[in-house]
Scaffold this motif. Structure first.
Motif, PDB file in Angstrom:
ATOM      1  N   ASP A   1      -3.353  -0.209  -4.651  1.00  0.00           N
ATOM      2  CA  ASP A   1      -4.677   0.131  -4.103  1.00  0.00           C
ATOM      3  C   ASP A   1      -5.318  -1.140  -3.553  1.00  0.00           C
ATOM      4  OD1 ASP A   1      -7.026   1.293  -3.394  1.00  0.00           O
ATOM      5  OD2 ASP A   1      -7.698   1.737  -5.427  1.00  0.00           O
TER       6      ASP A   1
ATOM      7  N   TYR B   1      -9.294  -8.711   1.734  1.00  0.00           N
ATOM      8  CA  TYR B   1      -8.531  -7.740   0.951  1.00  0.00           C
ATOM      9  C   TYR B   1      -8.790  -7.950  -0.541  1.00  0.00           C
ATOM     10  CZ  TYR B   1      -6.031  -7.064   5.313  1.00  0.00           C
ATOM     11  OH  TYR B   1      -5.722  -6.793   6.626  1.00  0.00           O
TER      12      TYR B   1
ATOM     13  N   GLN C   1      -7.579  -2.676  -0.812  1.00  0.00           N
ATOM     14  CA  GLN C   1      -8.618  -2.236   0.112  1.00  0.00           C
ATOM     15  C   GLN C   1      -9.066  -3.404   0.967  1.00  0.00           C
ATOM     16  OE1 GLN C   1     -11.728  -0.218  -1.997  1.00  0.00           O
ATOM     17  NE2 GLN C   1     -10.363   1.309  -2.878  1.00  0.00           N
TER      18      GLN C   1
ATOM     19  N   GLN D   1       0.833  -1.207   0.000  1.00  0.00           N
ATOM     20  CA  GLN D   1       0.000   0.000   0.000  1.00  0.00           C
ATOM     21  C   GLN D   1       0.865   1.254   0.000  1.00  0.00           C
ATOM     22  OE1 GLN D   1      -2.301  -0.971   3.509  1.00  0.00           O
ATOM     23  NE2 GLN D   1      -4.124  -1.490   2.299  1.00  0.00           N
TER      24      GLN D   1
END
Length: 229
Positions: A50, A59, A52, A45
């Motif tokens: 990206d 994830y 999340q 990250q």
């Protein structure tokens, strides 16, 4: 496995899943602890990935992340080194050789120390050998292919018979001793291969050929039975 290779494996694993994946499942597949997984996700990250999600939820990697050069594996680095060395020594195209060396230098400059050492100490060497020299500029043929321009060539066949051809070049084959341009020949109305050492002279026309080079390459591969990788 080095940390760099582990991060690469994590990225590739996340790429295979569109829905969030639980942390324990990721850690289990990678063979690492859940604490190590959390640290690796935080590292990625910070590098711009990206990713999340959060512990207990899962994830997911959002599209658009391009792997930085440091994410190459050791095998991929060795492949790049070997390829650039082959091009520099065997391609018989100085501009292409310089470009290969420059590209490898740019990649090496941003590699972590452990991978930079593998570039400098690579034991994959390219042997010598006689290449029959071409009579024309290979870089000019590459330009014609990129711009989809017709070439007029004066060509001698194996028996020495000379003809003038207008061709639509779309690929170059690099063999041990010879280089071959592949294209559509207007004289024969078919695909033909032309050895560069038998092309006495060449002129690139302003006229572009009417077909897309990618379509011709695909058609030629299918005809020759050459698989696409």
């Amino acid at each position: 496995m080095s940390r760099t290779e582990r991060l690469l494996d994590l990225i590739q694993l996340l790429r295979r899943h569109r829905a969030p994946v639980a942390g324990p499942a990721l850690a289990d597949e990678l063979g690492i602890s859940i604490r190590t997984l959390y640290r690796d996700i935080a590292t990625l990250q910070a590098q711009g990935a990206d990713i999340q999600g959060e512990p207990g939820v899962g994830y997911v990697l959002r599209p658009g992340f391009t792997l930085p050069p440091l994410m190459f594996s050791a095998d991929e680095i060795e492949a790049l080194v070997l390829g650039s060395r082959w091009v520099a020594r065997r391609a018989e195209d100085p501009r292409l050789g310089d470009a290969a060396a420059n590209a490898l230098s740019k990649i090496t400059a941003v590699l972590p120390d452990e991978l930079r050492d593998s570039v400098d100490g690579s034991n994959l060497l390219v042997g010598g050998g006689e290449v029959i020299p071409a009579q024309v500029d290979l870089s000019a043929i590459r330009l014609a292919i990129r711009e989809q321009r017709k070439l007029v060539i004066a060509y001698r066949n194996a028996g020495g018979t000379a003809t003038e051809r207008t061709i639509w070049p779309f690929a170059i084959g690099f063999f041990d001793r010879v280089r071959v341009v592949i294209g559509w020949c207007e004289l024969r109305t078919d695909y033909r291969h032309f050895r560069l050492d038998r092309i006495d002279r060449m002129e690139m026309l302003a006229e572009r050929y009417p077909r897309r080079r990618a379509a011709m390459l695909k058609e030629w591969r299918e005809r020759e039975g050459i698989p696409v990788r």
